[in-house]
Scaffold this motif. Structure first.
Motif, PDB file in Angstrom:
ATOM      1  N   MET A  63       0.819  -1.201   0.000  1.00 27.38           N
ATOM      2  CA  MET A  63       0.000   0.000   0.000  1.00 27.38           C
ATOM      3  C   MET A  63       0.862   1.264   0.000  1.00 27.38           C
ATOM      4  O   MET A  63       0.452   2.314  -0.517  1.00 27.38           O
ATOM      5  CB  MET A  63      -0.938  -0.001   1.205  1.00 27.38           C
ATOM      6  N   HIS A  64       2.076   1.172   0.560  1.00 28.15           N
ATOM      7  CA  HIS A  64       2.954   2.336   0.588  1.00 28.15           C
ATOM      8  C   HIS A  64       3.313   2.787  -0.814  1.00 28.15           C
ATOM      9  O   HIS A  64       3.489   3.992  -1.060  1.00 28.15           O
ATOM     10  CB  HIS A  64       4.230   2.024   1.375  1.00 28.15           C
ATOM     11  N   LEU A  65       3.454   1.844  -1.734  1.00 27.79           N
ATOM     12  CA  LEU A  65       3.770   2.206  -3.114  1.00 27.79           C
ATOM     13  C   LEU A  65       2.510   2.452  -3.925  1.00 27.79           C
ATOM     14  O   LEU A  65       2.288   3.560  -4.435  1.00 27.79           O
ATOM     15  CB  LEU A  65       4.607   1.107  -3.775  1.00 27.79           C
ATOM     16  N   PHE A  66       1.676   1.416  -4.038  1.00 35.08           N
ATOM     17  CA  PHE A  66       0.503   1.529  -4.899  1.00 35.08           C
ATOM     18  C   PHE A  66      -0.502   2.541  -4.343  1.00 35.08           C
ATOM     19  O   PHE A  66      -1.133   3.282  -5.103  1.00 35.08           O
ATOM     20  CB  PHE A  66      -0.152   0.164  -5.065  1.00 35.08           C
ATOM     21  N   GLY A  67      -0.655   2.554  -3.030  1.00 28.01           N
ATOM     22  CA  GLY A  67      -1.583   3.496  -2.431  1.00 28.01           C
ATOM     23  C   GLY A  67      -1.130   4.934  -2.623  1.00 28.01           C
ATOM     24  O   GLY A  67      -1.932   5.816  -2.926  1.00 28.01           O
ATOM     25  N   SER A  68       0.176   5.185  -2.445  1.00 30.69           N
ATOM     26  CA  SER A  68       0.695   6.545  -2.609  1.00 30.69           C
ATOM     27  C   SER A  68       0.548   7.022  -4.051  1.00 30.69           C
ATOM     28  O   SER A  68       0.077   8.138  -4.309  1.00 30.69           O
ATOM     29  CB  SER A  68       2.166   6.595  -2.186  1.00 30.69           C
ATOM     30  N   LEU A  69       0.961   6.171  -4.996  1.00 32.58           N
ATOM     31  CA  LEU A  69       0.830   6.537  -6.406  1.00 32.58           C
ATOM     32  C   LEU A  69      -0.636   6.712  -6.794  1.00 32.58           C
ATOM     33  O   LEU A  69      -0.997   7.647  -7.511  1.00 32.58           O
ATOM     34  CB  LEU A  69       1.483   5.472  -7.289  1.00 32.58           C
ATOM     35  N   GLY A  70      -1.489   5.784  -6.315  1.00 33.80           N
ATOM     36  CA  GLY A  70      -2.905   5.864  -6.644  1.00 33.80           C
ATOM     37  C   GLY A  70      -3.549   7.123  -6.109  1.00 33.80           C
ATOM     38  O   GLY A  70      -4.312   7.802  -6.816  1.00 33.80           O
ATOM     39  N   THR A  71      -3.247   7.445  -4.866  1.00 34.06           N
ATOM     40  CA  THR A  71      -3.826   8.653  -4.264  1.00 34.06           C
ATOM     41  C   THR A  71      -3.350   9.911  -4.987  1.00 34.06           C
ATOM     42  O   THR A  71      -4.138  10.830  -5.256  1.00 34.06           O
ATOM     43  CB  THR A  71      -3.435   8.730  -2.777  1.00 34.06           C
ATOM     44  N   LEU A  72      -2.050   9.949  -5.312  1.00 33.36           N
ATOM     45  CA  LEU A  72      -1.510  11.108  -6.016  1.00 33.36           C
ATOM     46  C   LEU A  72      -2.189  11.300  -7.372  1.00 33.36           C
ATOM     47  O   LEU A  72      -2.607  12.414  -7.717  1.00 33.36           O
ATOM     48  CB  LEU A  72       0.001  10.930  -6.201  1.00 33.36           C
ATOM     49  N   MET A  73      -2.314  10.217  -8.136  1.00 33.20           N
ATOM     50  CA  MET A  73      -2.926  10.321  -9.463  1.00 33.20           C
ATOM     51  C   MET A  73      -4.411  10.670  -9.358  1.00 33.20           C
ATOM     52  O   MET A  73      -4.937  11.448 -10.159  1.00 33.20           O
ATOM     53  CB  MET A  73      -2.732   9.012 -10.230  1.00 33.20           C
ATOM     54  N   PHE A  74      -5.104  10.078  -8.379  1.00 29.60           N
ATOM     55  CA  PHE A  74      -6.539  10.357  -8.209  1.00 29.60           C
ATOM     56  C   PHE A  74      -6.773  11.841  -7.922  1.00 29.60           C
ATOM     57  O   PHE A  74      -7.625  12.487  -8.547  1.00 29.60           O
ATOM     58  CB  PHE A  74      -7.105   9.493  -7.082  1.00 29.60           C
ATOM     59  N   PHE A  75      -6.013  12.395  -6.975  1.00 32.38           N
ATOM     60  CA  PHE A  75      -6.209  13.794  -6.618  1.00 32.38           C
ATOM     61  C   PHE A  75      -5.752  14.725  -7.734  1.00 32.38           C
ATOM     62  O   PHE A  75      -6.356  15.781  -7.960  1.00 32.38           O
ATOM     63  CB  PHE A  75      -5.488  14.114  -5.311  1.00 32.38           C
ATOM     64  N   VAL A 125      -6.904   5.314 -13.237  1.00 32.02           N
ATOM     65  CA  VAL A 125      -5.665   4.591 -12.924  1.00 32.02           C
ATOM     66  C   VAL A 125      -5.339   4.713 -11.437  1.00 32.02           C
ATOM     67  O   VAL A 125      -4.914   3.747 -10.795  1.00 32.02           O
ATOM     68  CB  VAL A 125      -4.501   5.115 -13.787  1.00 32.02           C
ATOM     69  N   GLY A 126      -5.541   5.909 -10.881  1.00 31.44           N
ATOM     70  CA  GLY A 126      -5.298   6.105  -9.452  1.00 31.44           C
ATOM     71  C   GLY A 126      -6.163   5.203  -8.597  1.00 31.44           C
ATOM     72  O   GLY A 126      -5.701   4.615  -7.611  1.00 31.44           O
ATOM     73  N   SER A 127      -7.426   5.070  -8.975  1.00 30.52           N
ATOM     74  CA  SER A 127      -8.335   4.194  -8.230  1.00 30.52           C
ATOM     75  C   SER A 127      -7.880   2.744  -8.310  1.00 30.52           C
ATOM     76  O   SER A 127      -7.911   2.004  -7.316  1.00 30.52           O
ATOM     77  CB  SER A 127      -9.759   4.327  -8.783  1.00 30.52           C
ATOM     78  N   GLN A 128      -7.426   2.324  -9.496  1.00 32.06           N
ATOM     79  CA  GLN A 128      -6.976   0.942  -9.671  1.00 32.06           C
ATOM     80  C   GLN A 128      -5.697   0.669  -8.887  1.00 32.06           C
ATOM     81  O   GLN A 128      -5.535  -0.411  -8.301  1.00 32.06           O
ATOM     82  CB  GLN A 128      -6.778   0.657 -11.151  1.00 32.06           C
ATOM     83  N   LEU A 129      -4.780   1.637  -8.885  1.00 28.66           N
ATOM     84  CA  LEU A 129      -3.547   1.460  -8.114  1.00 28.66           C
ATOM     85  C   LEU A 129      -3.848   1.361  -6.618  1.00 28.66           C
ATOM     86  O   LEU A 129      -3.262   0.537  -5.905  1.00 28.66           O
ATOM     87  CB  LEU A 129      -2.592   2.615  -8.380  1.00 28.66           C
ATOM     88  N   PHE A 130      -4.738   2.206  -6.143  1.00 31.01           N
ATOM     89  CA  PHE A 130      -5.107   2.143  -4.727  1.00 31.01           C
ATOM     90  C   PHE A 130      -5.725   0.796  -4.394  1.00 31.01           C
ATOM     91  O   PHE A 130      -5.417   0.192  -3.360  1.00 31.01           O
ATOM     92  CB  PHE A 130      -6.086   3.270  -4.395  1.00 31.01           C
ATOM     93  N   LEU A 131      -6.592   0.297  -5.262  1.00 30.63           N
ATOM     94  CA  LEU A 131      -7.215  -1.003  -5.043  1.00 30.63           C
ATOM     95  C   LEU A 131      -6.176  -2.115  -5.067  1.00 30.63           C
ATOM     96  O   LEU A 131      -6.235  -3.056  -4.262  1.00 30.63           O
ATOM     97  CB  LEU A 131      -8.276  -1.258  -6.113  1.00 30.63           C
ATOM     98  N   ALA A 132      -5.188  -1.999  -5.972  1.00 28.34           N
ATOM     99  CA  ALA A 132      -4.117  -3.003  -6.024  1.00 28.34           C
ATOM    100  C   ALA A 132      -3.330  -3.026  -4.720  1.00 28.34           C
ATOM    101  O   ALA A 132      -2.983  -4.093  -4.200  1.00 28.34           O
ATOM    102  CB  ALA A 132      -3.187  -2.708  -7.201  1.00 28.34           C
TER     103      ALA A 132
END
Length: 323
Positions: free
Chosen positions: A237-249, A290-297
């Motif tokens: 989550m530290h990687l995918f969650g961070s990238l996902g949140t950044l892209m989503f916002f 993509v951000g949502s998918q990364l966060f889910l991953a």
């Protein structure tokens, strides 16, 4: 000889080395006997097509300290070493190649460095090599890249001659082409006292090398894989969650900015165009998805890691006390 009395296990992965095996086993045995070591030799036949297995079978009948393992097909050096690590019974594990380019005369000093200087791992350094320039130059580049990425400062990661404390090989798992990165894997698993010893590199006496230049490509990809897994393997989550949140916002901010700009222009009677006519809107939409998918991953990865740890409890424990 009882299993607990074995001081040194010598693991020799091999592929089509029937000519060198008798000389190698005799040489290892002579060194062990001269130094009074209790030992075993584990020959791991990686699906040889020559008479290697027949030679190993004969040698094991002549010397009770020799054991052999034969793969049904060629799996690679990493698989052979992992099999040897699992089967080894000695307190100190020595690995060496079967082509006689590694000298068994190095064993006593490697053993001393592990037992007396308390190294977790000692890696050989073939400072003077007898390899062609097509092999030495890629090796230097490979070693420099590995040092830079891993933070383990060895000159020769790929040297087959290494020594380990038993606890090291019993607490690491290697696969793919990761045998080159055992010092890196050991350090990242808490075995940080890693030494290096200049060892003799002898010209190949029989046969020819089994490795091509493609091993450096595969090896570099494995290094990236190891680095990624070590850093984020237990916290995806530290990687995918961070990238996902950044892209989503980022996508959300762009979308609202476009909408706000349109409303502003309408309110002030300025020219405007539909939000969907602006290419930035579609980039924002892609970023949101993509951000949502990364966060889910990352979330699913965390669930998987939690389940894996709860079932296996695979953390290395250095000591225990009490009942």
């Amino acid at each position: 000889m009882t299993h607990s009395a074995i001081q040194i296990s010598v693991i020799v992965p091999l592929y089509n080395e029937d000519e060198s095996l008798p000389e190698l086993s005799e040489w290892i045995g002579r060194v062990m006997n001269e130094n009074g070591f209790s030992y075993e030799i584990l020959f791991i036949d990686d699906g040889s097509k020559d008479q290697s297995w027949e030679v190993i079978s004969r040698l094991s009948l002549e010397n009770a300290s020799i054991r052999g393992f034969r793969f049904v097909r060629n799996y690679g050096k990493t698989a052979a070493l992992q099999t040897g690590f699992q089967a080894a019974r000695g307190d100190v594990i020595i690995t060496m190649d079967a082509d006689l380019q590694d000298s068994p005369d190095e064993i006593p000093e490697l053993y001393r460095m592990i037992t007396q200087e308390r190294y977790d791992l000692v890696s050989g350094w073939k400072k003077k090599r007898f390899d062609p320039v097509t092999k030495t130059i890629p090796t230097k580049i490979f070693n420099a890249a590995t040092r830079s990425i891993s933070g383990v400062y060895l000159h020769d990661f790929n040297c087959g001659l290494k020594a380990y404390r038993k606890e090291v090989v019993k607490n690491i798992t290697i696969y793919g082409e990761m045998h080159r990165y055992i010092p890196v894997i050991a350090k990242w698993n808490g075995f940080a006292k890693i030494g290096e010893k200049v060892v003799q590199h002898r010209p190949r006496k029989y046969g020819h090398t089994k490795f091509g230049l493609e091993r450096f490509i595969f090896g570099f990809l494995d290094l990236l894989s190891i680095a990624f897994v070590n850093k984020f393997g237990r916290r995806p989550m530290h990687l995918f969650g961070s990238l996902g949140t950044l892209m989503f916002f980022l996508g959300t901010i762009i979308a609202f900015w476009l909408l706000g700009k349109k409303i502003y222009n309408i309110y002030h009677l300025l020219p405007y165009r539909n939000v969907t006519d602006n290419p930035l809107f579609f980039l924002a939409l892609v970023a949101i998805m993509v951000g949502s998918q990364l966060f889910l991953a990352g979330f699913l990865g965390e669930l998987f890691v939690k389940q894996s740890v709860s079932k296996t409890g695979d953390y290395n424990i250095s000591e225990r006390v009490g009942n």
